[in-house]
Design a protein around this motif. Structure first.
Motif, PDB file in Angstrom:
ATOM      1  N   GLY A 148       0.782  -1.228   0.000  1.00 13.03           N
ATOM      2  CA  GLY A 148       0.000   0.000   0.000  1.00 13.03           C
ATOM      3  C   GLY A 148       0.812   1.274   0.000  1.00 13.03           C
ATOM      4  O   GLY A 148       0.287   2.339   0.339  1.00 13.03           O
ATOM      5  N   ILE A 149       2.087   1.193  -0.389  1.00 18.03           N
ATOM      6  CA  ILE A 149       2.933   2.389  -0.455  1.00 18.03           C
ATOM      7  C   ILE A 149       2.938   2.904  -1.899  1.00 18.03           C
ATOM      8  O   ILE A 149       3.413   2.213  -2.799  1.00 18.03           O
ATOM      9  N   PRO A 150       2.403   4.079  -2.136  1.00 20.96           N
ATOM     10  CA  PRO A 150       2.372   4.624  -3.504  1.00 20.96           C
ATOM     11  C   PRO A 150       3.783   4.859  -4.041  1.00 20.96           C
ATOM     12  O   PRO A 150       4.688   5.272  -3.300  1.00 20.96           O
ATOM     13  N   VAL A 151       3.972   4.605  -5.340  1.00 22.46           N
ATOM     14  CA  VAL A 151       5.269   4.801  -5.993  1.00 22.46           C
ATOM     15  C   VAL A 151       5.069   5.651  -7.243  1.00 22.46           C
ATOM     16  O   VAL A 151       4.190   5.379  -8.060  1.00 22.46           O
ATOM     17  N   VAL A 152       5.887   6.698  -7.366  1.00 20.84           N
ATOM     18  CA  VAL A 152       5.901   7.529  -8.576  1.00 20.84           C
ATOM     19  C   VAL A 152       7.343   7.574  -9.068  1.00 20.84           C
ATOM     20  O   VAL A 152       8.249   7.967  -8.321  1.00 20.84           O
ATOM     21  N   ALA A 153       7.574   7.158 -10.301  1.00 21.26           N
ATOM     22  CA  ALA A 153       8.925   7.081 -10.860  1.00 21.26           C
ATOM     23  C   ALA A 153       9.124   8.151 -11.928  1.00 21.26           C
ATOM     24  O   ALA A 153       8.181   8.544 -12.623  1.00 21.26           O
ATOM     25  N   PHE A 154      10.364   8.619 -12.062  1.00 22.77           N
ATOM     26  CA  PHE A 154      10.733   9.588 -13.087  1.00 22.77           C
ATOM     27  C   PHE A 154      11.831   9.001 -13.959  1.00 22.77           C
ATOM     28  O   PHE A 154      12.827   8.484 -13.453  1.00 22.77           O
ATOM     29  N   ASP A 155      11.628   9.080 -15.280  1.00 22.86           N
ATOM     30  CA  ASP A 155      12.599   8.571 -16.254  1.00 22.86           C
ATOM     31  C   ASP A 155      12.989   7.127 -15.946  1.00 22.86           C
ATOM     32  O   ASP A 155      14.164   6.789 -15.765  1.00 22.86           O
ATOM     33  N   ASN A 156      11.985   6.279 -15.912  1.00 22.67           N
ATOM     34  CA  ASN A 156      12.169   4.878 -15.563  1.00 22.67           C
ATOM     35  C   ASN A 156      11.331   4.038 -16.512  1.00 22.67           C
ATOM     36  O   ASN A 156      10.336   4.520 -17.059  1.00 22.67           O
ATOM     37  N   ASP A 157      11.714   2.771 -16.725  1.00 28.18           N
ATOM     38  CA  ASP A 157      10.964   1.899 -17.632  1.00 28.18           C
ATOM     39  C   ASP A 157      10.062   0.915 -16.895  1.00 28.18           C
ATOM     40  O   ASP A 157       9.658  -0.107 -17.450  1.00 28.18           O
ATOM     41  N   LEU A 158       9.709   1.207 -15.644  1.00 30.22           N
ATOM     42  CA  LEU A 158       8.800   0.342 -14.897  1.00 30.22           C
ATOM     43  C   LEU A 158       7.422   0.305 -15.557  1.00 30.22           C
ATOM     44  O   LEU A 158       6.937   1.312 -16.081  1.00 30.22           O
ATOM     45  N   ILE A 160       4.294  -1.316 -13.899  1.00 29.54           N
ATOM     46  CA  ILE A 160       3.660  -2.056 -12.811  1.00 29.54           C
ATOM     47  C   ILE A 160       2.329  -1.399 -12.491  1.00 29.54           C
ATOM     48  O   ILE A 160       2.277  -0.177 -12.286  1.00 29.54           O
ATOM     49  N   PRO A 161       1.232  -2.149 -12.455  1.00 31.47           N
ATOM     50  CA  PRO A 161      -0.077  -1.562 -12.125  1.00 31.47           C
ATOM     51  C   PRO A 161      -0.016  -0.792 -10.802  1.00 31.47           C
ATOM     52  O   PRO A 161       0.525  -1.280  -9.813  1.00 31.47           O
ATOM     53  N   GLY A 162      -0.538   0.412 -10.821  1.00 28.91           N
ATOM     54  CA  GLY A 162      -0.550   1.232  -9.620  1.00 28.91           C
ATOM     55  C   GLY A 162       0.606   2.204  -9.518  1.00 28.91           C
ATOM     56  O   GLY A 162       0.583   3.124  -8.701  1.00 28.91           O
ATOM     57  N   VAL A 163       1.639   2.014 -10.352  1.00 33.41           N
ATOM     58  CA  VAL A 163       2.802   2.898 -10.336  1.00 33.41           C
ATOM     59  C   VAL A 163       2.656   3.937 -11.449  1.00 33.41           C
ATOM     60  O   VAL A 163       2.381   3.598 -12.595  1.00 33.41           O
ATOM     61  N   THR A 164       2.827   5.203 -11.097  1.00 33.84           N
ATOM     62  CA  THR A 164       2.821   6.275 -12.098  1.00 33.84           C
ATOM     63  C   THR A 164       4.253   6.573 -12.515  1.00 33.84           C
ATOM     64  O   THR A 164       5.121   6.778 -11.663  1.00 33.84           O
ATOM     65  N   VAL A 165       4.494   6.576 -13.814  1.00 29.15           N
ATOM     66  CA  VAL A 165       5.827   6.866 -14.349  1.00 29.15           C
ATOM     67  C   VAL A 165       5.741   8.154 -15.165  1.00 29.15           C
ATOM     68  O   VAL A 165       4.974   8.240 -16.123  1.00 29.15           O
ATOM     69  N   ILE A 166       6.517   9.148 -14.766  1.00 29.05           N
ATOM     70  CA  ILE A 166       6.547  10.400 -15.512  1.00 29.05           C
ATOM     71  C   ILE A 166       7.883  10.526 -16.230  1.00 29.05           C
ATOM     72  O   ILE A 166       8.877   9.914 -15.833  1.00 29.05           O
ATOM     73  N   ASP A 167       7.899  11.275 -17.300  1.00 30.64           N
ATOM     74  CA  ASP A 167       9.142  11.515 -18.025  1.00 30.64           C
ATOM     75  C   ASP A 167       9.072  12.873 -18.710  1.00 30.64           C
ATOM     76  O   ASP A 167       8.054  13.560 -18.662  1.00 30.64           O
ATOM     77  N   GLN A 168      10.173  13.233 -19.361  1.00 31.50           N
ATOM     78  CA  GLN A 168      10.248  14.516 -20.069  1.00 31.50           C
ATOM     79  C   GLN A 168       9.890  14.366 -21.543  1.00 31.50           C
ATOM     80  O   GLN A 168      10.128  15.283 -22.326  1.00 31.50           O
ATOM     81  N   ASP A 169       9.334  13.218 -21.905  1.00 29.58           N
ATOM     82  CA  ASP A 169       9.090  12.907 -23.309  1.00 29.58           C
ATOM     83  C   ASP A 169      10.415  12.960 -24.072  1.00 29.58           C
ATOM     84  O   ASP A 169      10.676  13.859 -24.876  1.00 29.58           O
TER      85      ASP A 169
END
Length: 383
Positions: A148-158, A160-169
């Motif tokens: 139940g620990i939220p995860v937000v990744a930046f510039d990553n190739d994950l 996984i359902p529930g994980v938000t991945v952001i990037d700079q395009d």
């Protein structure tokens, strides 16, 4: 006598009509304030309802009424982009009244994975990831999500359902810079490319570079190098100096494509010191230090494409807080990058905070914003 009775009857009838008309007018006049009063009451009711709805929207979610602990785990902290990114993370967490612990894995993916495990053990409220790769982080991140620990990744190739991945395009970053390079060279010339593999954003940028070479076959790559180290800019400068010695004549090299601002800084310094400023540098990413270099009168660094690193950090934090609050967040989100050309900038020195005056849309993502965030920031000021 009969006429007199008829006359009296006519007068009585006329008086009755006049009296009825006055009564109707009074009813009409008296009914208007009633209608007005009714409308006023209705407006008051509507205003109260709107205020209640606004108050309800602005109310801080129950999950955020306790002190929030965030773990920010970085694959590396090299250069000014990373420092400004983490400054954005800290700034937003502080405004929300939370706490953030930063972990720097020093480019060791095994260590980065262990930091995720540490964050889980410490029962943090959310985990932020900066770079990293799925093959090293998938297991511990899945464990965090399961707990139940939220995860937000930046510039990553994950993925996984529930994980938000952001990037700079990264595809747009590379294409905007390369397209500018091609236009400036009129589709023909000799270039040096500085790139390193093993990083998700770099791999994405190289996909576009491959397409660029097919799109502009008359632009030839004569050399390619790159290495991420504890002092990437200095190492790049040394390597670029060797390239310049190998190609000593004007016209041997037309431009440099640097896939990272640390690469661009090293190449720019080498070119300046060698007096070869006819060679133009085209980069990716931007920081205050980069702007100072670009704005130097003799700087060969003429264009770069970037997002505001501090805003990237702030957006990542806002997504994390939305997750903690139980709000729906996207699986992926790309921030819009902007092309910054030397010719777009004024003669006086500017900082990242000034860029919005010259680059439309810079640092204004307006994403991952919830109504209660203003309330949370106001509360954070009192702590």
């Amino acid at each position: 006598m009969k006429k007199r009775h008829t006359f009296l009857l006519a007068i009585l009838l006329l008086f009755g009509i006049m009296l009825g008309g006055c009564t109707n007018e009074q009813d009409a006049v008296s009914s208007k304030p009633a209608a007005k009063q009714e409308n006023t009451e209705q407006k008051a009711t509507n205003n109260t309802a709107n205020e209640s709805a606004s108050a309800e929207q602005a109310a801080i979610p129950n999950q955020l009424k306790k002190p929030i602990k965030i773990a920010a785990i970085m694959q590396f902290s090299i250069g000014t982009f990373s420092s400004q990114y983490i400054a954005g993370v800290k700034d937003q967490v502080q405004k929300f009244g939370g706490e953030v612990q930063v972990y720097n894995a020093d480019n060791d993916l095994t260590k980065m994975a262990s930091y995720v495990e540490t964050a889980i053990t410490q029962n943090v409220d959310a985990i932020l990831l900066d770079h990293g790769r799925a093959d090293a982080l998938k297991g511990p991140v899945e464990k965090a999500v399961a707990q139940g620990i939220p995860v937000v990744a930046f510039d990553n190739d994950l993925n996984i359902p529930g994980v938000t991945v952001i990037d700079q395009d990264d595809y747009s970053l590379a294409w905007k810079t390369l397209k500018t390079l091609a236009e400036d060279l009129n589709g023909e010339g000799k270039i040096v490319t500085i790139w390193v593999g093993g990083f998700t954003p770099m791999e994405r940028r190289y996909v576009i570079y491959d397409a660029f070479k097919k799109r502009y076959p008359s632009i030839k790559e004569i050399a390619k190098f790159g290495n991420a180290s504890s002092n990437t800019a200095l190492d790049t400068q040394t390597q670029m100096e060797a390239i310049l010695k190998k190609y000593p004549n004007k016209g041997d090299i037309d431009a440099v494509f640097a896939t990272w601002d640390e690469f661009a800084k090293g190449a720019t310094r080498a070119i300046q010191q060698a007096g070869r400023t006819e060679i133009k540098v085209y980069g990716i990413d931007l920081s205050d230090e980069d702007l100072q270099m670009i704005q130097q009168p003799d700087s060969p660094w003429v264009a770069t494409t970037a997002t505001d690193p501090a805003e990237v950090g702030r957006v990542q934090v806002r997504f994390a807080y939305q997750k903690i609050a139980g709000e729906k967040t996207p699986s992926i989100y790309s921030l819009e990058p902007h092309l910054v050309k030397k010719t777009d900038l004024p003669n006086q020195q500017v900082t990242m905070g000034d860029l919005h005056q010259y680059i439309t849309g810079w640092g204004q993502s307006n994403v991952a914003l919830s109504p209660w965030m203003k309330t949370l920031e106001e509360q954070g000021k009192t702590k």
